[in-house]
Design an enzyme around this catalytic site. Structure first.
Site, mmCIF file in Angstrom:
data_model
loop_
_atom_site.group_PDB
_atom_site.id
_atom_site.type_symbol
_atom_site.label_atom_id
_atom_site.label_comp_id
_atom_site.label_asym_id
_atom_site.label_seq_id
_atom_site.Cartn_x
_atom_site.Cartn_y
_atom_site.Cartn_z
ATOM 1 N N GLU A 55 -0.800 -8.438 5.487
ATOM 2 C CA GLU A 55 -0.489 -8.563 6.923
ATOM 3 C C GLU A 55 -1.734 -8.441 7.787
ATOM 4 O OE1 GLU A 55 -0.066 -6.068 5.045
ATOM 5 O OE2 GLU A 55 -0.445 -4.185 6.098
ATOM 6 N N HIS A 109 -3.216 -5.272 1.732
ATOM 7 C CA HIS A 109 -2.555 -5.515 3.027
ATOM 8 C C HIS A 109 -2.580 -6.985 3.448
ATOM 9 C CE1 HIS A 109 -2.092 -1.333 4.502
ATOM 10 N NE2 HIS A 109 -3.122 -1.094 3.726
ATOM 11 N N CYS A 161 0.829 -1.207 0.000
ATOM 12 C CA CYS A 161 0.000 0.000 0.000
ATOM 13 C C CYS A 161 0.869 1.265 0.000
ATOM 14 C CB CYS A 161 -0.979 -0.074 1.155
ATOM 15 S SG CYS A 161 -2.443 0.910 0.854
HETATM 16 N N1 GLN Z 1 -3.713 6.325 1.130
HETATM 17 C C1 GLN Z 1 -2.386 6.077 1.621
HETATM 18 C C2 GLN Z 1 -1.344 6.847 0.815
HETATM 19 O O1 GLN Z 1 -1.656 7.374 -0.191
HETATM 20 C C3 GLN Z 1 -2.070 4.600 1.579
HETATM 21 C C4 GLN Z 1 -3.033 3.847 2.453
HETATM 22 C C5 GLN Z 1 -2.492 2.579 3.026
HETATM 23 O O2 GLN Z 1 -1.281 2.363 3.128
HETATM 24 N N2 GLN Z 1 -3.398 1.732 3.475
HETATM 25 O O3 GLN Z 1 -0.237 6.935 1.215
#
Ligand code: GLN
Length: 192
Positions: free
Chosen positions: A176, A174, A77
């Site tokens: 994890e 994610h 992410c």
């Molecule tokens: N929206 C976050 C970003 O742009 C990422 C979100 C996440 O890691 N769950 O950095």
């Protein structure tokens, strides 16, 4: 195997627990010296601007680039955003992976969702094929892969949500946060 989790911000503890449960020795990485002796590093989800700014403040940008040229790094992410070469806006990036990423591509926090993904790379011979249940939290999208990067998994509409380039791995979701440890095992293989 000794692995690191970048522990500047975000959900690094969950990664640490999962990797430790698979038998790895796991250290929290905040400073360049903490990278020494590691076979791989996980950059967790969180807020990519915050992770990037803290990485700058802690003098981590160049050491992380150098590490990623030789070792495995997995960004989940926000971590995937940080690994990418371009996100069409100004914020600190490692620019290690030939992927372009769109932040918050699925909308706001309230638009977070879960989906069952087909991830062929996780299927092992002799094991039953099953989808990977993926949790997307204000997730980015991997808009395009180029150079040595290839897509590992797509949503049913074809949008890319996981990619790999050699020992570098990016997932917009994610792993994890679920009990399925196949992505963590896959990353440990890349770290060998
Ligand atoms: N929206 C976050 C970003 O742009 C990422 C979100 C996440 O890691 N769950 O950095």
């Amino acid at each position: 195997m000794k692995l690191g989790v970048l522990a500047l911000q975000g959900d690094f503890i969950e990664h640490q627990h999962m990797l430790a449960g698979l038998g790895a020795e796991v250290v929290q990485v905040r400073l360049p010296a903490h990278l020494e002796g590691l076979s791989g590093l996980v950059i967790p989800g969180g807020e990519s601007t915050t992770i990037g700014k803290l990485a700058e403040d802690f003098g981590m940008i160049e050491p992380l680039r150098h590490f990623g040229q030789q070792h495995a790094i997995w960004g989940t992410c926000a971590g995937a955003i940080f690994l990418s070469k371009d996100i069409h806006r100004q914020q600190p990036l490692l620019r290690l992976m030939d992927i372009t990423v769109e932040r918050n591509a699925f909308g706001r926090q309230i638009d977070s969702f879960e989906a069952d993904l087909d991830v062929p790379a996780l299927n092992h011979q002799g094991e039953e094929e099953r989808p990977f249940h993926a949790v997307f939290i204000r997730a980015p999208l991997i808009e395009s892969v180029s150079g040595g990067a290839q897509a590992l998994s797509c949503l049913p509409d074809g949008r890319i949500v996981a990619a790999r380039q050699g020992r570098l791995l990016a997932t917009s979701f994610h792993p994890e946060l679920t009990a399925d440890d196949r992505f963590h095992r896959y990353f440990m293989e890349l770290s060998k």
